[in-house]
Scaffold this active site. Sequence first.
Site, PDB file in Angstrom:
ATOM      1  N   GLU A 268      48.082  -9.241  36.504  1.00 44.25           N
ATOM      2  CA  GLU A 268      49.326  -9.870  36.949  1.00 44.25           C
ATOM      3  C   GLU A 268      49.253 -10.317  38.403  1.00 44.25           C
ATOM      4  O   GLU A 268      50.158 -10.060  39.193  1.00 44.25           O
ATOM      5  CB  GLU A 268      50.508  -8.918  36.720  1.00 44.25           C
ATOM      6  CG  GLU A 268      50.686  -8.559  35.245  1.00 44.25           C
ATOM      7  CD  GLU A 268      51.932  -7.740  34.938  1.00 44.25           C
ATOM      8  OE1 GLU A 268      52.375  -6.983  35.810  1.00 44.25           O
ATOM      9  OE2 GLU A 268      52.450  -7.878  33.818  1.00 44.25           O
ATOM     10  N   ASP A 341      52.681  -3.606  26.229  1.00 45.88           N
ATOM     11  CA  ASP A 341      53.374  -3.209  27.451  1.00 45.88           C
ATOM     12  C   ASP A 341      54.632  -2.385  27.195  1.00 45.88           C
ATOM     13  O   ASP A 341      55.747  -2.907  27.343  1.00 45.88           O
ATOM     14  CB  ASP A 341      53.739  -4.457  28.266  1.00 45.88           C
ATOM     15  CG  ASP A 341      54.217  -4.117  29.663  1.00 45.88           C
ATOM     16  OD1 ASP A 341      54.103  -2.934  30.054  1.00 45.88           O
ATOM     17  OD2 ASP A 341      54.709  -5.023  30.353  1.00 45.88           O
ATOM     18  N   GLU A 369      62.367   0.439  31.066  1.00 46.01           N
ATOM     19  CA  GLU A 369      62.285  -1.006  31.292  1.00 46.01           C
ATOM     20  C   GLU A 369      62.616  -1.782  30.017  1.00 46.01           C
ATOM     21  O   GLU A 369      63.315  -2.795  30.063  1.00 46.01           O
ATOM     22  CB  GLU A 369      60.872  -1.369  31.769  1.00 46.01           C
ATOM     23  CG  GLU A 369      60.636  -2.870  31.829  1.00 46.01           C
ATOM     24  CD  GLU A 369      59.239  -3.260  32.289  1.00 46.01           C
ATOM     25  OE1 GLU A 369      58.436  -2.371  32.604  1.00 46.01           O
ATOM     26  OE2 GLU A 369      58.961  -4.470  32.337  1.00 46.01           O
TER      27      GLU A 369
HETATM   28  C1  BDP Z   1      55.159  -4.274  33.290  1.00 47.25           C
HETATM   29  C2  BDP Z   1      56.260  -4.470  34.270  1.00 47.25           C
HETATM   30  C3  BDP Z   1      55.791  -4.837  35.644  1.00 47.25           C
HETATM   31  C4  BDP Z   1      54.678  -3.905  36.073  1.00 47.25           C
HETATM   32  C5  BDP Z   1      53.579  -3.929  35.052  1.00 47.25           C
HETATM   33  C6  BDP Z   1      52.473  -2.926  35.316  1.00 47.25           C
HETATM   34  O1  BDP Z   1      57.113  -5.484  33.770  1.00 47.25           O
HETATM   35  O2  BDP Z   1      56.886  -4.787  36.496  1.00 47.25           O
HETATM   36  O3  BDP Z   1      54.198  -4.231  37.327  1.00 47.25           O
HETATM   37  O4  BDP Z   1      54.083  -3.598  33.788  1.00 47.25           O
HETATM   38  O5  BDP Z   1      52.435  -1.936  34.590  1.00 47.25           O
HETATM   39  O6  BDP Z   1      55.679  -3.454  32.283  1.00 47.25           O
HETATM   40  O7  BDP Z   1      51.666  -3.116  36.193  1.00 47.25           O
END
Ligand code: BDP
Length: 674
Positions: A268, A341, A369
Amino acid sequence: MNKKYLLGICLLSFGLTLFAEDGSKLWLRQASCEKASVCCSISSPTIAIAREELASLWRGKAVELQLFADEAHRKLGKEGYTIRTSDEKIVLGSTTEQGLLYAAYHLLRLQAEGADCTRLDIAEEPAFDVRVLNHWDNLDGTIERGYAGKSLWQWDELSDTVSARYQEYARANASVGINGTVLNNVNASVKILSSEYLEKVRVLADIFRPYGIKVYLSVNFASPMQLGGLSTADPLNEEVAEWWKKKVHEIYSLIPDFGGFLVKANSEGQPGPCDYGRTHAEGANMMARALKPYGGIVMWRAFVYSPSDADRAKQAYLEFKPLDGKFLDNVIVQVKNGPIDFQPREPYSPLFGAMPHTPLMAEFQVTQEYLGHSNHLAYLATMWKEFYRYVSPASLKGVAGVANIGDDTNWCGHDFAQANWYAYGRLAWNPLLSSEEIAKEWLAQTFTSDPKFVEPMTQVMMDSREAVVDYMMPLGLHHIFAWSHHYGPEPWCEVSGARADWLPSYYHQADKKGLGFDRSRSGSDAVSQYPDSLAHVFNSLELCPEEFLLWFHHVDWNHSLKSGRTLWDELCYKYQQGVDKVREFQKVWNQMKPYVDEERFQAVAKRLDIQANDAVWWKDACLEYFRTYSHMKYPEGVEAPVFKLKELKKVKLPISNYECPSADMLPRKNSSLE
Ligand code: BDP
């Protein structure tokens, strides 16, 4: 002292809980007026805590704390312990002071549950060495995916001002066996490694140490550049390796028992070794070498995916499996429980079991989340137990839980979200415990041990996560959340220029023919990443467990399921069932009024009301949207939609990635959305 407060203390000491409470005491609400007899020949900060806890809270016979060096205790490891009752006393035994502290909390837990403590013969040891909480806390006080206020860590005030909450936090963790904390967000600011911040970290580490809690930090792979002024962060560059060595030395000179680093790299948008054509193993090993002389570890995350042709669910496996055996022995690869996720339901990540020569740890998300933030009651132990049905605890070195803790008075936003912090710790200690017994323990300690309360509320908790799955994403649907904040439904979501794998249509694949992501052998073939026996089951439309059906298959709307209903009808029933269950939770909660203090009763009732409305919102949004593909009618027994799709599509919650929406932001019945 005011009268109300005095009365509260008295009622509490008689085990009654009718006095309004604010949830700040978590499950640690015992009070005692007597001083118990506690005997121990050792003195140390950890022992002082154990003594004080027992002396002020224990109401039974005399307790003795003893260090043992015999084989039986050695077998229980550094954190294990025994609790044994004789006629005149209770002996807590361990090879370490930390073990004795855990034993003290165990004994007090038994007392709070109202257990019979006359004949105890207990031997305990944790299943995993590493049992950490990951705080996604930013240095500006916000918490990524945090729904219980701001960060506990008052960075601006540290080191001079020390909040009383730091110690309460350590105590709560120790009471359930959590032994590590990663203080900052995996999307890490390089500032955390500055000398100024390390001094603040030292203060926290000093407070946590006697409770057996090690401090870890999330680090940014590009720190040598952004903080150290180097021109590269290439892990094979000597200057870079030297920079990390010096930094690590600086950390250990302040915090001799520092735990190590957590790293989100090449994920990301975060920097990482792949920026230099290096592998994850090369990056992790460079840091591991720096930490090794001090006993520190690297927790290297396998949460990677890029906008490539490969199914996102396959990517972590594709990238990490070839690296099996290439990591140094003080690296643990941290893998999210599912391949995508933290969805309300995912099959386990196929990386577990696929890297036999690499220590692995499982990452769970305690913060909700994807499960209604701190508005929805969702007890997550059942979800984590589901993971252990497929993954043997013995194959793991540790567990990490993304914390749901903030500076809200009750720590977690929803009073029942505290149960997830508690259950995470209890399962990290012993994954063989049942969700049900953990729920019972927690309810008895947090509210009252009256079975008239504990029994029905255990049932609510046990059913709660499945209810969320039903009204959000039944039958294996996943990631059809609203853009970015992930609170409500947005299966139609389109954002111009967005990566395909950030959009719901990538996951649900709805079309005229049917619904679901084809990951079978004739589709993306993600099934083949699982062991043969399981791949065979997941691959078959007939054998695939229905809870994963649309995860692994694109299924015709008219396909007949086990119930004899078509996919469309079953989908409708599931959404309705989710709505009905939440209404049932409300009814049960309303009957609990006599057993719960007014403050928490109202707080939970208010959130259940939001949850019940949200469930209808989810049902209407998803069914009305999918109906534009299926063109089928709602079967009998499924309520007609309350909201209009056209109106729901206009809903845009004004919240960021670290806020829980308030009731007035949400679609409600009798609003203009109907
Ligand atoms: C996702 C989230 C994000 C996190 C990412 C992570 O949306 O905010 O930074 O995972 O685990 O679930 O790095």
